[in-house]
Design a protein around this motif. Sequence first.
Motif, PDB file in Angstrom:
ATOM      1  N   GLU A 248      37.241  10.388  -6.571  1.00  0.00           N
ATOM      2  CA  GLU A 248      38.117   9.881  -5.509  1.00  0.00           C
ATOM      3  C   GLU A 248      39.294   9.114  -6.100  1.00  0.00           C
ATOM      4  O   GLU A 248      40.426   9.221  -5.611  1.00  0.00           O
ATOM      5  N   ARG A 249      39.025   8.339  -7.149  1.00  0.00           N
ATOM      6  CA  ARG A 249      40.115   7.573  -7.770  1.00  0.00           C
ATOM      7  C   ARG A 249      41.161   8.506  -8.373  1.00  0.00           C
ATOM      8  O   ARG A 249      42.366   8.277  -8.238  1.00  0.00           O
ATOM      9  N   ARG A 250      40.709   9.571  -9.034  1.00  0.00           N
ATOM     10  CA  ARG A 250      41.641  10.457  -9.731  1.00  0.00           C
ATOM     11  C   ARG A 250      42.410  11.375  -8.783  1.00  0.00           C
ATOM     12  O   ARG A 250      43.600  11.625  -8.990  1.00  0.00           O
ATOM     13  N   TYR A 251      41.731  11.874  -7.767  1.00  0.00           N
ATOM     14  CA  TYR A 251      42.331  12.964  -6.986  1.00  0.00           C
ATOM     15  C   TYR A 251      42.690  12.569  -5.562  1.00  0.00           C
ATOM     16  O   TYR A 251      43.229  13.388  -4.823  1.00  0.00           O
ATOM     17  N   GLY A 252      42.416  11.316  -5.183  1.00  0.00           N
ATOM     18  CA  GLY A 252      42.930  10.772  -3.925  1.00  0.00           C
ATOM     19  C   GLY A 252      42.726  11.670  -2.725  1.00  0.00           C
ATOM     20  O   GLY A 252      41.607  12.020  -2.363  1.00  0.00           O
ATOM     21  N   GLN A 253      43.833  12.071  -2.100  1.00  0.00           N
ATOM     22  CA  GLN A 253      43.769  12.850  -0.868  1.00  0.00           C
ATOM     23  C   GLN A 253      43.222  14.259  -1.073  1.00  0.00           C
ATOM     24  O   GLN A 253      42.964  14.962  -0.095  1.00  0.00           O
ATOM     25  N   HIS A 254      43.025  14.671  -2.316  1.00  0.00           N
ATOM     26  CA  HIS A 254      42.388  15.959  -2.579  1.00  0.00           C
ATOM     27  C   HIS A 254      40.864  15.847  -2.544  1.00  0.00           C
ATOM     28  O   HIS A 254      40.170  16.871  -2.613  1.00  0.00           O
ATOM     29  N   TYR A 255      40.355  14.636  -2.454  1.00  0.00           N
ATOM     30  CA  TYR A 255      38.909  14.396  -2.523  1.00  0.00           C
ATOM     31  C   TYR A 255      38.273  14.579  -1.151  1.00  0.00           C
ATOM     32  O   TYR A 255      38.816  14.150  -0.128  1.00  0.00           O
ATOM     33  N   VAL A 256      37.085  15.217  -1.138  1.00  0.00           N
ATOM     34  CA  VAL A 256      36.344  15.447   0.106  1.00  0.00           C
ATOM     35  C   VAL A 256      34.995  14.735   0.005  1.00  0.00           C
ATOM     36  O   VAL A 256      34.140  15.135  -0.799  1.00  0.00           O
ATOM     37  N   PRO A 257      34.749  13.688   0.788  1.00  0.00           N
ATOM     38  CA  PRO A 257      33.491  12.927   0.695  1.00  0.00           C
ATOM     39  C   PRO A 257      32.342  13.620   1.430  1.00  0.00           C
ATOM     40  O   PRO A 257      31.767  13.076   2.379  1.00  0.00           O
ATOM     41  N   LEU A 258      31.986  14.805   0.992  1.00  0.00           N
ATOM     42  CA  LEU A 258      30.965  15.585   1.697  1.00  0.00           C
ATOM     43  C   LEU A 258      29.609  14.888   1.683  1.00  0.00           C
ATOM     44  O   LEU A 258      28.862  14.954   2.667  1.00  0.00           O
ATOM     45  N   ASP A 259      29.263  14.224   0.573  1.00  0.00           N
ATOM     46  CA  ASP A 259      27.962  13.558   0.507  1.00  0.00           C
ATOM     47  C   ASP A 259      27.839  12.472   1.576  1.00  0.00           C
ATOM     48  O   ASP A 259      26.761  12.274   2.153  1.00  0.00           O
ATOM     49  N   GLU A 260      28.935  11.786   1.869  1.00  0.00           N
ATOM     50  CA  GLU A 260      28.894  10.740   2.889  1.00  0.00           C
ATOM     51  C   GLU A 260      28.803  11.346   4.288  1.00  0.00           C
ATOM     52  O   GLU A 260      28.115  10.825   5.166  1.00  0.00           O
TER      53      GLU A 260
END
Length: 641
Positions: free
Chosen positions: A354-366
């Motif tokens: 999440e830190r590296r890719y910001g808005q490209h990150y998908v929090p599927l586990d959450e």
Amino acid sequence: MLAAVCCALLALVAPFVAAPDALVDVRSTTTQAATPAPGDPTPGPDEVAPTVAPEPSAPGTPTPGTPTPGTPAPSEPGVAPSDPVDTGAPAEPEAPADPDAPVDGTQPPVPADPVEPPRVEPPQASPNALPDAPEEALDMPAGADRFELVEPGSAAPGTVHCYGDSLLTSICPSIAANVPGRSVENFAVGGSTSTAIAANAGAYVLRTPAAVTIPASGPVRIGYPTGAPTTEAEFGTFTGRVSIGGVSGVLVHSPGNGFDWRFTRFEPGAAVSVPAGAVISSQTAMRAGAASIIWAGTNNVHDVDQVLADVQALVRQHESRSSEPYWVVSVTAAWGNATSIYGVARSQINAELERRYGQHYVPLDEYIGNGAIADSGAVPTALDREWIASRLNPPVFHAASDWVHFNARAQSVLGAYLAKYVRGELTLAQARAILVPSVSSIAVSGWYGSLSVRGWAYDQSDLYAPLAIGITIDGRWVATTLANRASPELHRYGVPSGHAYHWSGTVSGGTHEVCVVAVGIGVGGNAYPACQRVTLKGVVPQGDMTIVDVGGGTMAVVGWAFDHANLYAQIPVGVIVDGRWHVGITAALESPYLASYGVPGNHAFFAGASPGRGSHTACVVAVSPTTGVNELIGCRTITLR
């Protein structure tokens, strides 16, 4: 004369003296805040792993987590329910009975950590079996070196590529079903480590380790390729459609199934001699014009640095080939709970992604633990809640084989969730907003030291569970209550059960800032609605008065007064006429009109004065014997005949 008209005057003027809208219902100040029980403990690594039974298939057997008829659908994102309506009574529980409860009443414990992470690897039906249709060999440009990299062509507009392990293999078809008009190519391969996933995507250029002759037909062993960033053991299993020396085929490394870097060409042809160092060109490499879904999988989750390096290689490969979007999906639960070595590694990986890719990150586990169950139309069971609390996939989503993989219900809802990113309908910021509880604005009111706080709050991860509500006043924690009162205003938005809260307490007079926190369930954060400021009178006497002309230059001063510090006390009042002290009396006459506001006892008063004809002003001051505070309860001016 004054004594004779006393009772008649009190009966006459009582309706005009008492101002119901100005009275506070003092009974509400006795409401006690409910304190929720602590959450379920997270299981430790020494606990026994459960045996997950296959999903029932017999007719009439309910699927775990299936809602009973009449269960309302979850609320729609972005729809703001109205302000809370407080009925004052706790809501009756509406959750249906747990359909997954075992017959003997026992429940399996949350899984502990295995000594070694099991390898997720699909069996091969036969040595030459290939799950995907053969891909035609690419034409060789004239004059090109036949042993150099064969570049795949550009993708069709709107193409989406799935890169991952068996988890994404099963979910990618659901993504395709939710993005009509777009071509979705499933390049995810079961059993792959993040390094193998990157190699299949062309992020690592593999080469033949030694000279080899590709036979006219049948397999050939080429050995562990050079160009990989890990040892052969760390690389793990591999299945890929590749081209070697201009010959297209499948390269498989699966020692457990008897395959050791074996290449089998798709079509028979002339034998081809390939020197050492020839490029093993992936036919599923990232292509120009295609968007990419990147999921590192779970097969080497314990190797944090390598997983992060592989994802970085995948992202760089995408950015070098395509201007289309890409999404980096979080690592989902596998092999252990949040406190295990695998859970800790998973948390580290996801935080860094999440830190590296910001808005490209998908929090599927959450999302799996906060919203997916409701979106799938299921109702979380007690066992689902326990697993979510341990940061594990809930049993309602377990495959028949194990708890790491997903059943059809989960594949459908998770694919639909990922498709929202592909369609441009969901971003990380929006996903984060959904993961925290939904709350109303804070309704704050008060009078004479009594403060009332109302609102509603619910969590998408469990629409039937009441949330804990924390209340602070001027930055100081004062109470915890539960959002478990009736909330009919939410039902029309598909939010079942009761989620309203109401707390009352006593505070000092003055201006106060009231803040509330709604504590989220499972994964996701807490919600902090905007704080409210309110100005209150302190715990002082309250009352009202009026003047009646009884003729002959005489007036009657009548009214009521009581002390919020002691509702049963009959307090003294002082009467001042034309700015001069007139008389002190006790407010002890009958006052039945106050009983409906929760004020017990007798608190009316009467005093007479004969200042003569003309204009005169009378004021009344009430005195609190408990606090010593004096309060002016009113002044009136009258012209006496």
